[in-house]
Design an enzyme around this catalytic site. Sequence first.
Site, PDB file in Angstrom:
ATOM      1  CG  ASP A  76       1.245  -4.996 -12.684  1.00 24.92           C
ATOM      2  OD1 ASP A  76       1.271  -6.124 -12.184  1.00 24.92           O
ATOM      3  OD2 ASP A  76       0.872  -3.975 -12.072  1.00 24.92           O
ATOM      4  CG  ASP A 129       1.215  -3.564  -5.243  1.00 25.66           C
ATOM      5  OD1 ASP A 129       1.780  -4.453  -5.898  1.00 25.66           O
ATOM      6  OD2 ASP A 129       0.329  -2.831  -5.707  1.00 25.66           O
ATOM      7  N   GLY A 137       6.531 -11.825  -7.816  1.00 25.84           N
ATOM      8  CA  GLY A 137       7.537 -12.740  -7.281  1.00 25.84           C
ATOM      9  C   GLY A 137       7.122 -14.202  -7.277  1.00 25.84           C
TER      10      GLY A 137
HETATM   11  C1  GLA Z   1       0.013  -3.445  -9.311  1.00 26.10           C
HETATM   12  C2  GLA Z   1       1.518  -3.247  -9.206  1.00 26.10           C
HETATM   13  C3  GLA Z   1       1.803  -1.853  -8.709  1.00 26.10           C
HETATM   14  C4  GLA Z   1       1.188  -0.823  -9.641  1.00 26.10           C
HETATM   15  C5  GLA Z   1      -0.297  -1.084  -9.806  1.00 26.10           C
HETATM   16  C6  GLA Z   1      -0.904  -0.233 -10.907  1.00 26.10           C
HETATM   17  O1  GLA Z   1      -0.607  -3.429  -8.069  1.00 26.10           O
HETATM   18  O2  GLA Z   1       2.081  -4.211  -8.367  1.00 26.10           O
HETATM   19  O3  GLA Z   1       3.197  -1.642  -8.608  1.00 26.10           O
HETATM   20  O4  GLA Z   1       1.846  -0.872 -10.877  1.00 26.10           O
HETATM   21  O5  GLA Z   1      -0.558  -2.434 -10.146  1.00 26.10           O
HETATM   22  O6  GLA Z   1      -2.254  -0.492 -11.093  1.00 26.10           O
END
Ligand code: GLA
Length: 512
Positions: A275, A336, A315
Site C-alpha cells: 500500500d 477506499d 489506481g
Molecule cells: C489504505 C488502503 C486500505 C487499507 C488501509 C490500511 O487506506 O487503501 O485498503 O489497507 O490503508 O491502513
Amino acid sequence: MTRRGILRNICALLLGALLPLCGAPAFEASNSVGGIWVFSGAPPFPGLRMMQIAVKAGRATGTLTTDWYGPMPMHDLCIRGKAASFGIHNGNPRLPMKTWMTTLQGKHQMRVVGDIWEEHVDLLARRGTARDAARLRFQVQPLPAPARLGPDALAPTPPMGWSSWNRFAEKIDDPTVRRMADLMVSTGLRDAGYLYVNIDDGWQGKRDARGVLQPNPKFPDMKALAEYVHSRGLKLGLYSSPGPRSCAGFEGSYGHVEMDAQTWASWGIDYVKYDLCSGEGIFRTPAEVQAAYLAMGQALRRTGRPIVYSLCQYGRDRVGSWGRDVGGHLWRTTGDISDDYTTMARLGFERNGDPADAGPGGWNDPDMLEVGNGGMTAGEYRTHMSLWAILAAPLLMGHDLQAMTPETFALLANPEVIAIDQDPKGIQGRRVRKDGAVEVWSRPLADGSAVLALFNRGEVEASVRFEAADAGLARFLSLRDVWARRAWEPATGTATLPPHGVLLLRAAGPRG
Ligand code: GLA
C-alpha cells in the site's frame, strides 16, 4: 561583537525585514533563519526530524525531514528577516500545497507552524550542528532500473478470500485471524472458493537490531499462525508499504524491501498487499512509484515462494497498464471503499479500471467487499456482489465471520455468482448502455454464454427492456436468474428493478 559587526547586524536585520528573500538574490541577514534546526519530542505523525535552510549565492532552499515522507523540499521559500514561509506538498503532490511559517525566537530557537493532512504542527526546533544533520539524515534508497517481470501462474482467476481491514481495521490479532480461518472452513466459505486469509494493516511491530521486521505483540508467532492457517487448507496474507510508514502508521518496508520479502517467505506468507501510503511523499513521479512496486515484485520473486502480489496505489498513473510488469496479480483501481451504497456504487460502476487490463494473471481491484457489515440493504449488497462478479474483481470478504447471518452467507456463497466472477476466460464485463438510472452490463463467459446485469442506481423502482444483442447474442436460447437460481420465467425482455436493485442473468444463445 565589534562595533562594525553590530552595525552590520543591524543593517542586516533592517534590510532583511524590508527585502524578503523569496528565491531571489538576498542579503546575508536571511542566514539568521538559515542552518540546521532540530526537533525533539515531535509527535509520531509526520515525525518531524529536522529542518534545513540554506542560503547560497543569494538563493534560499530548504527541506523538512520527516520519518513519514523523508526530506520534503520547501517550495516558494520566502525569508523575511526573522521569519520564513514555505509550501510543503501535503504528502501527495496532487493535493494543494500547505503553507508553513517559521519564526526565530532568540538566536537558537525556531517556532515552526504548519499543517499536514489532518495534523496541525506547532513546534519549537533548536539550532543544530552538522553532526545533528548527519544523525538525522533520511537514508534515501536506490530504486531498481525499469524491468519487466514475466507472468507466473499464480492468479489465473481473481483471488478470493477474507481481509481484516474493512471490519477490524488495526484492531486485529492472532486469535481473531485463527477464528476467521476456522469459520471459513466450518461455514463452507473455503469450499465456496474463498482461500486467502489476509491480515491488513496493524500486524507490524518494530525492527530488531539486524533490521528484521517483527510482528507486534498481538501476533506472537507469525510462522505458527501461517502453519495454522495452512492446516485449515487456507493461505495467509500480509500487508506492507513501500514507504517508511503504513497508512495506519506502522513500520513500512522502505529500505528493507529484500529483507521483508525474505522474512515473509520464511514465515510461509502467500499474499502481500503493498500500500503506497507514506511512499507517496517519497516516490514523487509515476516512474518512481512504478520502480518502488517493481522492487518488491522482484524481491518477492527472488524468495522462490509463490506469493500473490496486490498493488495498492489507489489506481493512479494507469496502474493497470504496468501492474503485471512489476509482478502484480491485482491492482487497486480506486481509493477506499466504505460500507454505504453511494461509495460502493461509485467504485464499482465508475472506478473499476480498464477492462482491457484485466485477465488471467492480473486483475483490476475496485477494493474489498463490504457485504455483511450492515451499512447496506440486502438488495444493495446483491448489487455489490453482482457488480464485482461481472467485473471479474477479486472477492475479498471484509466482514466479521463470527456474526454472519444466513442472508450474508447466501450473498457471498452463491455458486453461480462465484462462477461468473471466476470464469476462466477472465474477460471483465462492460457497461453496454445507460438509460437514466438504469444500466445494462454484460460479460462474455468461457462456455459461450454471457452475463447480463440490469442495474437500477435510482431511488425509485424502474423497468428496463433488454435484448439478446445486449449480451452479444443473436437470440436468447435460455435465460437464468442467477440469484434466484432458476430460469428467468417471464422470458420477455422487460424487468422491473427495485431502487438500488439488480437482475443478474446468465444467457445462452448463438453469438450475435
Ligand atoms: C489504505 C488502503 C486500505 C487499507 C488501509 C490500511 O487506506 O487503501 O485498503 O489497507 O490503508 O491502513
